[in-house]
Design an enzyme around this catalytic site. Structure first.
Site, mmCIF file in Angstrom:
data_model
loop_
_atom_site.group_PDB
_atom_site.id
_atom_site.type_symbol
_atom_site.label_atom_id
_atom_site.label_comp_id
_atom_site.label_asym_id
_atom_site.label_seq_id
_atom_site.Cartn_x
_atom_site.Cartn_y
_atom_site.Cartn_z
ATOM 1 N N GLU A 1 0.893 -1.160 0.000
ATOM 2 C CA GLU A 1 0.000 0.000 0.000
ATOM 3 C C GLU A 1 0.930 1.208 0.000
ATOM 4 O OE1 GLU A 1 -2.995 -0.017 3.202
ATOM 5 O OE2 GLU A 1 -2.794 2.153 3.273
ATOM 6 N N ARG B 1 1.500 10.106 0.820
ATOM 7 C CA ARG B 1 1.984 11.099 1.783
ATOM 8 C C ARG B 1 3.248 11.749 1.267
ATOM 9 N NH1 ARG B 1 1.788 7.193 6.988
ATOM 10 N NH2 ARG B 1 -0.083 6.131 6.274
ATOM 11 N N THR C 1 -3.634 6.095 1.985
ATOM 12 C CA THR C 1 -3.808 7.487 2.408
ATOM 13 C C THR C 1 -4.424 8.320 1.289
ATOM 14 O OG1 THR C 1 -1.678 7.132 3.553
ATOM 15 C CG2 THR C 1 -2.756 9.226 3.911
ATOM 16 N N LYS D 1 -11.221 -0.482 6.373
ATOM 17 C CA LYS D 1 -10.001 -0.239 7.132
ATOM 18 C C LYS D 1 -10.391 0.270 8.526
ATOM 19 C CE LYS D 1 -5.810 2.603 6.971
ATOM 20 N NZ LYS D 1 -4.526 2.544 6.262
HETATM 21 C C1 3PG Z 1 -1.391 3.585 8.004
HETATM 22 O O1 3PG Z 1 -1.229 4.396 7.124
HETATM 23 O O2 3PG Z 1 -2.197 2.662 7.886
HETATM 24 C C2 3PG Z 1 -0.638 3.728 9.276
HETATM 25 O O3 3PG Z 1 0.137 4.870 9.260
HETATM 26 C C3 3PG Z 1 0.214 2.569 9.616
HETATM 27 O O4 3PG Z 1 0.519 2.698 10.968
HETATM 28 P P1 3PG Z 1 1.830 2.117 11.663
HETATM 29 O O5 3PG Z 1 2.961 3.019 11.251
HETATM 30 O O6 3PG Z 1 1.575 2.179 13.132
HETATM 31 O O7 3PG Z 1 2.048 0.708 11.148
#
Ligand code: 3PG
Length: 219
Positions: free
Chosen positions: A48, A52, A76, A136
């Site tokens: 994924e 960002r 995102t 999600k």
């Molecule tokens: C996401 O985008 O799903 C989260 O930022 C993932 O979170 P993590 O860094 O705690 O794994």
């Protein structure tokens, strides 16, 4: 418009089989292919790639063009412009931390795989009534973790979740052991400091550990 295509095109099965979806933040396009190769070699053939960074769409394009073994998607994604850009680049799925009706309508119209996000009973009611069987759950650790997911799953019977945010090697087995979880997501195996020197062997090793956890719990 309906979500039926997502239930029959093998997307959910592929995500479930992978078990842990690496959530990748890439600043440099040249890191895209070595990242994809390390994930495939480690045994988690999915990424994924998060919107960002400015490089996200180009990274997705590189992976989609050059790494046929990886299921590459965009994460995102919070507006339709990003969504279209991701699909143009070759993303096979879209993940959102929340949900946006413009993204949902466009994805359904174009039969693009989409995992929208929701954490409250109200949000889940909306998403389920739109036809989504999988959503999600982010940030999972702050919204009650597996306990909250299982309480929601008891009410929204048959609905399943992809938790991210705070999933780690310490708790991933708990998530994977729950019927309410399609797959977990996380960044721990792909943190930028692991490959800052251009060496992806640590990414591959941590990915292999995560893949081993999937096999251990799910067989
Ligand atoms: C996401 O985008 O799903 C989260 O930022 C993932 O979170 P993590 O860094 O705690 O794994």
């Amino acid at each position: 418009m309906s979500t039926e295509y997502m239930k029959s095109n093998g997307f959910y099965e592929q995500v479930e089989k992978t078990g842990v979806v690496p959530v990748v933040v890439l600043e440099k396009v040249e890191d895209a292919v070595p990242m994809a190769n390390a994930l495939v070699a480690g045994g988690l053939p999915a990424a994924e790639v998060t919107f960002r960074t400015a490089a996200a769409a180009d990274c997705i394009h590189e992976m989609a063009e050059k790494c046929p073994d990886i299921l590459v998607g965009a994460g995102t994604v919070v507006n339709l412009e990003q969504c279209k850009k991701a699909v143009d680049a070759g993303a096979k799925f879209i993940v959102s931390p929340g949900y946006d009706m413009a993204i949902i309508d466009w994805c359904l119209e174009h039969e693009v795989n989409l995992i929208p996000g929701g954490v409250t009973p109200a949000e889940l009611t909306t998403l389920i009534n739109l036809g989504f069987d999988i959503t999600k759950f982010f940030p999972a650790n702050l919204y009650g973790g597996l306990k909250a997911i299982e309480a929601l799953a008891a009410v929204f019977v048959g609905h399943r979740f992809m938790p991210t945010g705070g999933v780690s090697p310490d708790n991933v087995r708990d998530f994977l052991g729950s019927k309410a979880i399609l797959a977990a997501g996380g960044t721990w195996m792909v943190k930028p400091n692991l490959f800052a020197d251009g060496d992806f062997s640590r990414v591959e090793a941590l990915t292999a550990d995560a893949a081993a956890a999937v096999r251990e719990i799910r067989g």
